[in-house]
Design a protein around this motif. Structure first.
Motif, PDB file in Angstrom:
ATOM      1  N   ALA A 285      12.476 -48.484  -5.811  1.00 20.73           N
ATOM      2  CA  ALA A 285      11.924 -47.251  -6.378  1.00 20.73           C
ATOM      3  C   ALA A 285      10.796 -47.782  -7.424  1.00 20.73           C
ATOM      4  CB  ALA A 285      13.019 -46.765  -7.372  1.00 20.73           C
ATOM      5  N   ALA A 286       9.498 -47.031  -7.367  1.00 22.50           N
ATOM      6  CA  ALA A 286       8.395 -47.443  -8.067  1.00 22.50           C
ATOM      7  C   ALA A 286       7.878 -46.124  -9.018  1.00 22.50           C
ATOM      8  CB  ALA A 286       7.281 -47.791  -7.291  1.00 22.50           C
ATOM      9  N   SER A 287       8.910 -45.288  -9.132  1.00 17.96           N
ATOM     10  CA  SER A 287       8.718 -43.972  -9.904  1.00 17.96           C
ATOM     11  C   SER A 287       8.281 -44.049 -11.081  1.00 17.96           C
ATOM     12  CB  SER A 287       9.712 -43.172  -9.601  1.00 17.96           C
ATOM     13  OG  SER A 287      10.175 -42.627  -8.314  1.00 17.96           O
ATOM     14  N   LEU A 288       8.587 -45.182 -11.857  1.00 17.40           N
ATOM     15  CA  LEU A 288       8.218 -45.359 -13.249  1.00 17.40           C
ATOM     16  C   LEU A 288       6.631 -45.100 -13.520  1.00 17.40           C
ATOM     17  CD1 LEU A 288       9.435 -45.783 -15.960  1.00 17.40           C
ATOM     18  CD2 LEU A 288       8.817 -48.233 -15.635  1.00 17.40           C
ATOM     19  N   GLN A 289       5.807 -45.825 -12.834  1.00 24.32           N
ATOM     20  CA  GLN A 289       4.446 -45.645 -12.774  1.00 24.32           C
ATOM     21  C   GLN A 289       3.845 -44.580 -11.921  1.00 24.32           C
ATOM     22  OE1 GLN A 289       2.218 -49.335 -12.290  1.00 24.32           O
ATOM     23  NE2 GLN A 289       0.310 -48.471 -12.471  1.00 24.32           N
ATOM     24  N   TYR A 290       4.276 -44.288 -10.986  1.00 22.78           N
ATOM     25  CA  TYR A 290       3.879 -43.408 -10.126  1.00 22.78           C
ATOM     26  C   TYR A 290       4.494 -41.989  -9.795  1.00 22.78           C
ATOM     27  CZ  TYR A 290       1.508 -47.595  -8.761  1.00 22.78           C
ATOM     28  OH  TYR A 290       0.569 -48.585  -8.683  1.00 22.78           O
ATOM     29  N   GLY A 291       5.574 -41.880 -10.502  1.00 25.42           N
ATOM     30  CA  GLY A 291       5.979 -40.584 -10.619  1.00 25.42           C
ATOM     31  C   GLY A 291       6.867 -40.075  -9.127  1.00 25.42           C
ATOM     32  N   SER A 292       7.057 -38.732  -9.088  1.00 22.05           N
ATOM     33  CA  SER A 292       7.745 -38.241  -7.919  1.00 22.05           C
ATOM     34  C   SER A 292       7.176 -38.838  -6.504  1.00 22.05           C
ATOM     35  CB  SER A 292       7.606 -36.843  -7.935  1.00 22.05           C
ATOM     36  OG  SER A 292       8.326 -36.291  -6.853  1.00 22.05           O
ATOM     37  N   ASP A 293       7.789 -39.263  -5.579  1.00 19.10           N
ATOM     38  CA  ASP A 293       7.640 -39.519  -4.318  1.00 19.10           C
ATOM     39  C   ASP A 293       7.556 -41.027  -4.283  1.00 19.10           C
ATOM     40  OD1 ASP A 293       7.229 -36.964  -3.980  1.00 19.10           O
ATOM     41  OD2 ASP A 293       5.108 -37.051  -3.409  1.00 19.10           O
ATOM     42  N   ALA A 294       7.833 -41.515  -5.163  1.00 23.26           N
ATOM     43  CA  ALA A 294       7.935 -43.075  -4.842  1.00 23.26           C
ATOM     44  C   ALA A 294       9.456 -43.856  -4.994  1.00 23.26           C
ATOM     45  CB  ALA A 294       7.246 -43.742  -6.061  1.00 23.26           C
ATOM     46  N   LEU A 295      10.455 -43.018  -4.255  1.00 22.56           N
ATOM     47  CA  LEU A 295      11.695 -43.607  -4.115  1.00 22.56           C
ATOM     48  C   LEU A 295      11.527 -44.638  -3.393  1.00 22.56           C
ATOM     49  CD1 LEU A 295      12.438 -40.841  -5.453  1.00 22.56           C
ATOM     50  CD2 LEU A 295      14.394 -40.756  -3.887  1.00 22.56           C
ATOM     51  N   GLY A 296      10.992 -44.732  -2.260  1.00 19.04           N
ATOM     52  CA  GLY A 296      11.041 -45.983  -1.491  1.00 19.04           C
ATOM     53  C   GLY A 296      10.334 -47.163  -1.862  1.00 19.04           C
ATOM     54  N   GLY A 297       9.088 -46.828  -2.147  1.00 26.84           N
ATOM     55  CA  GLY A 297       8.090 -47.870  -2.537  1.00 26.84           C
ATOM     56  C   GLY A 297       6.618 -47.446  -2.443  1.00 26.84           C
ATOM     57  N   VAL A 298       5.869 -48.323  -2.812  1.00 28.66           N
ATOM     58  CA  VAL A 298       4.398 -47.991  -2.648  1.00 28.66           C
ATOM     59  C   VAL A 298       3.628 -49.090  -1.877  1.00 28.66           C
ATOM     60  CG1 VAL A 298       2.405 -47.913  -4.400  1.00 28.66           C
ATOM     61  CG2 VAL A 298       4.598 -47.064  -5.148  1.00 28.66           C
ATOM     62  N   ILE A 299       2.689 -48.421  -1.256  1.00 27.37           N
ATOM     63  CA  ILE A 299       1.587 -49.087  -0.442  1.00 27.37           C
ATOM     64  C   ILE A 299       0.341 -49.043  -1.302  1.00 27.37           C
ATOM     65  CG2 ILE A 299       0.333 -49.522   1.630  1.00 27.37           C
ATOM     66  CD1 ILE A 299       2.860 -48.349   3.195  1.00 27.37           C
ATOM     67  N   ASN A 300      -0.043 -49.887  -1.779  1.00 24.71           N
ATOM     68  CA  ASN A 300      -1.204 -50.052  -2.578  1.00 24.71           C
ATOM     69  C   ASN A 300      -2.511 -50.872  -1.758  1.00 24.71           C
ATOM     70  OD1 ASN A 300      -2.755 -49.857  -4.921  1.00 24.71           O
ATOM     71  ND2 ASN A 300      -2.045 -51.825  -6.106  1.00 24.71           N
ATOM     72  N   VAL A 301      -3.371 -50.268  -1.419  1.00 21.52           N
ATOM     73  CA  VAL A 301      -4.469 -50.508  -0.726  1.00 21.52           C
ATOM     74  C   VAL A 301      -5.622 -50.895  -1.744  1.00 21.52           C
ATOM     75  CG1 VAL A 301      -6.190 -50.062   1.166  1.00 21.52           C
ATOM     76  CG2 VAL A 301      -3.910 -49.166   1.286  1.00 21.52           C
ATOM     77  N   ILE A 302      -6.228 -51.989  -1.725  1.00 18.02           N
ATOM     78  CA  ILE A 302      -6.911 -52.498  -2.736  1.00 18.02           C
ATOM     79  C   ILE A 302      -8.513 -52.834  -2.131  1.00 18.02           C
ATOM     80  CG2 ILE A 302      -7.413 -54.220  -4.535  1.00 18.02           C
ATOM     81  CD1 ILE A 302      -4.450 -54.496  -4.684  1.00 18.02           C
ATOM     82  N   ASP A 303      -9.568 -52.184  -2.523  1.00 12.01           N
ATOM     83  CA  ASP A 303     -10.691 -52.656  -2.343  1.00 12.01           C
ATOM     84  C   ASP A 303     -11.210 -53.977  -2.525  1.00 12.01           C
ATOM     85  OD1 ASP A 303     -11.015 -50.057  -1.021  1.00 12.01           O
ATOM     86  OD2 ASP A 303     -11.960 -49.180  -3.171  1.00 12.01           O
ATOM     87  N   PRO A 304     -12.077 -54.792  -1.768  1.00 14.42           N
ATOM     88  CA  PRO A 304     -12.708 -56.028  -1.767  1.00 14.42           C
ATOM     89  C   PRO A 304     -13.214 -56.191  -3.268  1.00 14.42           C
ATOM     90  CG  PRO A 304     -13.267 -55.175   0.247  1.00 14.42           C
ATOM     91  CD  PRO A 304     -12.601 -53.776  -0.365  1.00 14.42           C
ATOM     92  N   PRO A 305     -12.975 -57.122  -3.921  1.00 13.19           N
ATOM     93  CA  PRO A 305     -13.746 -57.331  -5.187  1.00 13.19           C
ATOM     94  C   PRO A 305     -15.239 -57.326  -5.029  1.00 13.19           C
ATOM     95  CG  PRO A 305     -12.790 -59.318  -4.572  1.00 13.19           C
ATOM     96  CD  PRO A 305     -12.407 -58.347  -3.547  1.00 13.19           C
ATOM     97  N   THR A 306     -15.915 -56.974  -6.077  1.00 13.15           N
ATOM     98  CA  THR A 306     -17.398 -57.012  -5.958  1.00 13.15           C
ATOM     99  C   THR A 306     -17.958 -58.608  -6.192  1.00 13.15           C
ATOM    100  OG1 THR A 306     -17.560 -56.640  -8.533  1.00 13.15           O
ATOM    101  CG2 THR A 306     -17.631 -54.747  -7.048  1.00 13.15           C
ATOM    102  N   PRO A 307     -18.938 -59.032  -5.412  1.00 13.07           N
ATOM    103  CA  PRO A 307     -19.440 -60.127  -5.921  1.00 13.07           C
ATOM    104  C   PRO A 307     -20.053 -60.405  -6.944  1.00 13.07           C
ATOM    105  CG  PRO A 307     -20.920 -58.890  -4.445  1.00 13.07           C
ATOM    106  CD  PRO A 307     -19.781 -57.907  -4.602  1.00 13.07           C
ATOM    107  N   ALA A 308     -20.306 -62.000  -7.422  1.00 12.42           N
ATOM    108  CA  ALA A 308     -20.774 -62.126  -8.727  1.00 12.42           C
ATOM    109  C   ALA A 308     -22.250 -61.628  -8.788  1.00 12.42           C
ATOM    110  CB  ALA A 308     -20.865 -63.431  -8.946  1.00 12.42           C
ATOM    111  N   GLU A 309     -22.914 -61.577 -10.037  1.00 14.57           N
ATOM    112  CA  GLU A 309     -24.086 -60.978 -10.355  1.00 14.57           C
ATOM    113  C   GLU A 309     -25.155 -61.660  -9.617  1.00 14.57           C
ATOM    114  OE1 GLU A 309     -25.670 -60.385 -14.109  1.00 14.57           O
ATOM    115  OE2 GLU A 309     -23.896 -59.655 -15.203  1.00 14.57           O
ATOM    116  N   GLY A 310     -26.282 -61.080  -8.980  1.00 15.23           N
ATOM    117  CA  GLY A 310     -27.171 -61.302  -7.898  1.00 15.23           C
ATOM    118  C   GLY A 310     -26.747 -61.910  -6.672  1.00 15.23           C
TER     119      GLY A 310
END
Length: 766
Positions: free
Chosen positions: A211-236
């Protein structure tokens, strides 16, 4: 007006953060034994969405870091233990990160999907991280790739293009999928509704179990799949990639191209992906009209500055999926390899724009994610004119304010809100047009002392669902309408103890809730995608979950692994069932002939789900890995003393992987594995049939060739190499899923499949 209000909001916050003092974060990454520089090690700060690689001297520089900030830094390098460390940037001294050589590379990873970013060992949530490399292979979609990698995760499938995530036996609106910090809203209530995401766009995926409802509210009884974008490269710098692969079973071709850059803090990224497959092959033949094609275009632009970051993410996802509207006894297979998709089929389009921000205020910060999504789902029976057409628009806000640390406590307060509006634009009707409002607030705090971490939090949610009443042309009632309001207070506690460098323990207890969705409340019609008549219940109560889990983790040079147990009692569990073999006769508008459909009515019971999951990897020598994962879920309808439906069978995956050093090659590997799926006899016999156990043989090989300074990765992977004929317990095409009267109806899962792939990363590292 909305843009003006939001602009004023930004202008209010940015000036206070813009005058923060900054430093250039410099450092070096070296080998712990030899003290030699490690070239190409990745240093990232997840909360700032930035990463950089070390140069030929093992050195790196990340510019414009606030001097009053404390951030988790992650350092990764192949064949070394991943290092995570919280760094206080009030001291400008150059840092040296010392990495230990090890066959264990991901024993400690950063988890960002919990309220406070931290290393996995000090995070009480049971979580797994799937890397970008692991998402490449013979899978047909994102969820398919995750189900092959993560213990406790499985999938409800409809043919090859549609996979719904299942975590610890829970699916549908009980699992939240995030992308760009925004909940994916794509009509998750439907049996044959998949996840509208590009698997190649993810930099990595975090799977939070429990259960991850504390942060994500209703619908997160089973769990969360968090798809994260690639980080941005360093400057330049710029960073890009090209990948393509081809699968022999269904002719699936994937091609994806990405380019990102960072110039003086202005960051941008663009990606295009196209997939195309014809009907998949089983040991009995090709399942008729099961091909699909998919197009995804996405992009990002924004600023990475001393005050934090502000990124605009946008995407367009289009999926065409073929179906076969078979009656029991109809032929299921042919040899057609045409890429033209016949009718009936789905036409799915998902538009999304998100504004992701992290404003830094010295020792505090504000994360703000705003989103808009438009999901259009058309079901076409025999012409381009849709029979069913759901058009859904969702506006969302998620804000988290991180207060300064006080007496060792790290407090966070959060607020989330969303507004959904759905209308029917097709000729046929299944669910009423509806409006859905939700708002919630939580408070969370975490304390670390010595080798212990304790966390606790509480949340309040309010949800309102309003379905529109509707009559047909003759005045007969189609939808009676509903106006339901739900509210709930939930809480959670977590504890972690790190015994030593190799052994740690974590545990969680908490409650969560889920409000009934509009389909469960108001359905009344034939759902063509499931070949059944669905009837909602406007008097449903919210589900209430009481959950506990505990995990023991171990990681040494020879053995790594984890073992976890869990239990989840759910009061007022909602699901649709066909009782007493009830049928409803519907007159087909075109033929004028009657057709009988099994009637599925939504009701509620009390349920108890419990089980175990884990992994064990043996490293007899540095280049041999014997990897094993296992999971088992038992789910009982305690009200009627029978099993719950759609529960995955127990699984055991065994893989022997070799990574020898070969001159002229890097990252060379080859593996062989078997996937064991056990019998699933614990079924809801009113509309399910049991499935036999089966074993699948898999193998693969790959390596990276260096053509000058340009790396080129080639790989080949094979699944079900013995061409085993089997039915998966969660396949919606298995026998008995459409008609109990003809249990012989069913479609085998995919047969032998070999995938050939190429991956080319490129860019600069100034």
């Amino acid at each position: 007006m909305k843009l003006k209000i939001f602009s004023c909001f930004l202008y209010f916050f940015i000036p206070f953060a813009a005058f923060a003092e900054v430093i250039d974060f410099k450092g070096k990454v070296v080998d712990a034994k030899t003290n030699q520089a490690l070239i190409g090690a990745t240093v990232s700060i997840p909360d700032l969405r930035i990463a950089v690689a070390t140069n030929i001297n093992g050195e790196f520089t990340i510019k414009s870091i606030p001097t009053k900030g404390r951030f988790v830094v992650q350092v990764q390098y192949l064949s070394y233990k991943t290092l995570t460390q919280t760094v206080d940037f009030s001291s400008p001294a150059q840092m040296v990160f010392v990495l230990q050589p090890s066959v264990i590379e991901s024993h400690e990873v950063v988890i960002t999907g919990t309220p406070i970013t931290s290393g996995s060992r000090s995070n009480s949530t049971s979580a797994s991280v799937v890397t970008k490399e692991q998402l490449q292979g013979s899978s047909t979609n994102l969820i398919d790739a995750l189900a092959r990698q993560v213990p406790g995760v499985s999938q409800i499938t409809t043919s090859q293009a549609i996979s719904k995530p299942v975590i610890r036996g829970l699916s549908y609106n009980r699992v939240v999928t995030l992308n760009d910090g925004v909940k994916q809203q794509g009509q998750q209530w439907g049996d044959e509704h998949g996840i509208e995401m590009d698997q190649f766009a993810a930099g990595r995926v975090e799977v939070l179990r429990g259960a991850a409802s504390l942060q994500y509210g209703s619908d997160a009884l089973g769990g969360v799949i968090n798809v994260i974008d690639p980080p941005t490269p360093a400057e330049g710098n710029i960073r890009g990639e090209f990948l393509t692969n081809y699968s022999s079973n269904n002719g699936l071709s994937n091609t994806s191209v990405m380019l990102s850059g960072n110039q003086n803090g202005f960051v941008c990224r663009g990606r295009g992906t196209y997939q195309n497959a014809y009907s998949f092959n089983t040991p009995a033949g090709r399942y008729i009209n099961s091909g699909f094609n998919q197009t995804n275009v996405s992009g990002m632009f924004g600023l990475n500055k001393s005050w934090g970051y502000s990124h605009v993410n946008f995407s367009y996802f289009k999926d065409n999926i073929g179906f076969y509207d078979a009656e029991p006894g109809d032929p299921l297979y042919n040899d057609n390899t045409s890429r033209t998709i016949d009718y009936p089929r789905q036409d799915i389009r998902h538009y999304k724009i998100a504004l992701n921000n992290n404003f830094l205020f010295g020792s505090s910060s504000l994360k703000l994610d705003l989103g808009y999504q438009k999901n259009q789902r058309r079901e076409l029976e025999d012409s381009p004119t849709p029979n069913l057409f759901f058009d859904m628009n969702t506006y969302s806000l998620d804000a988290k304010y991180y207060l300064p640390e006080s007496h060792g406590w790290h407090p966070v307060i959060g607020l989330s809100s969303s507004l959904g509006h759905s209308v029917n634009l097709g000729e046929e009707l299944l669910i009423p047009a509806y409006d859905e409002y939700s708002t919630g607030a939580f408070i969370y705090s975490k304390k670390v002392w010595g080798q212990n971490t304790f966390s606790l939090g509480a949340r309040f949610d309010y949800i309102k669902n309003k379905g529109k009443a509707q009559n047909d042309d003759e005045g007969n009632t189609i939808f009676t309408g509903f106006d339901n309001k739900f509210s709930n207070v939930s809480g959670a506690m977590g504890y972690t103890h790190i015994f030593n460098d190799v052994l740690s323990f974590k545990a969680n207890v908490g409650s969560a809730f889920r409000a009934p969705n509009p389909a469960e409340l108001g359905s009344n019609g034939v759902h063509e995608g499931t070949s059944r008549y669905e009837i909602g219940n406007a008097n449903l109560s919210p589900e209430r979950s009481y959950q506990a889990d505990a995990t023991l983790e171990y990681g040494s040079g020879f053995i790594t692994g984890s073992f976890g147990i869990y239990e989840n009692y759910i009061h007022n569990f909602i699901y649709a069932s066909n009782t007493n073999k009830e049928q409803i006769t519907v007159i087909d508008e075109e033929s004028g002939l009657p057709r009988d459909y099994d009637a599925y009515r939504y009701g509620q019971v009390n349920a108890n789900l419990y089980g175990f999951e884990g992994n064990l990897t043996l490293h007899p020598v540095s280049f041999i890995h014997f990897e094993n994962t296992f999971s088992y879920t038992e789910a009982k309808n305690t009200s009627l003393n029978r099993p719950l439906p759609l529960i995955p069978a127990g699984t055991l995956h065994n893989t022997l992987r070799f990574e020898p050093k070969v001159k002229g090659l890097t990252d060379f590997y080859f593996y062989a594995g078997i996937d064991n799926y056990f019998k699933q006899n614990r079924i809801d016999a009113t509309f399910e049939t049991p499935t036999d156990g089966y074993t699948l043989l898999n193998a693969g090989i790959g390596a990276t060739f260096n053509m000058g300074k340009q790396p080129l990765k080639l790989y080949v992977s094979g699944t079900n190499l013995t061409n085993k004929a089997y039915y998966d317990a969660l396949s919606r095409l298995r026998p008995g899923r459409y008609s109990q009267e003809d249990p012989t109806y069913g479609v085998y899962n995919m047969g032998r499949n070999v995938t050939f792939g190429v991956y080319i990363p490129f860019g600069t590292n100034k």
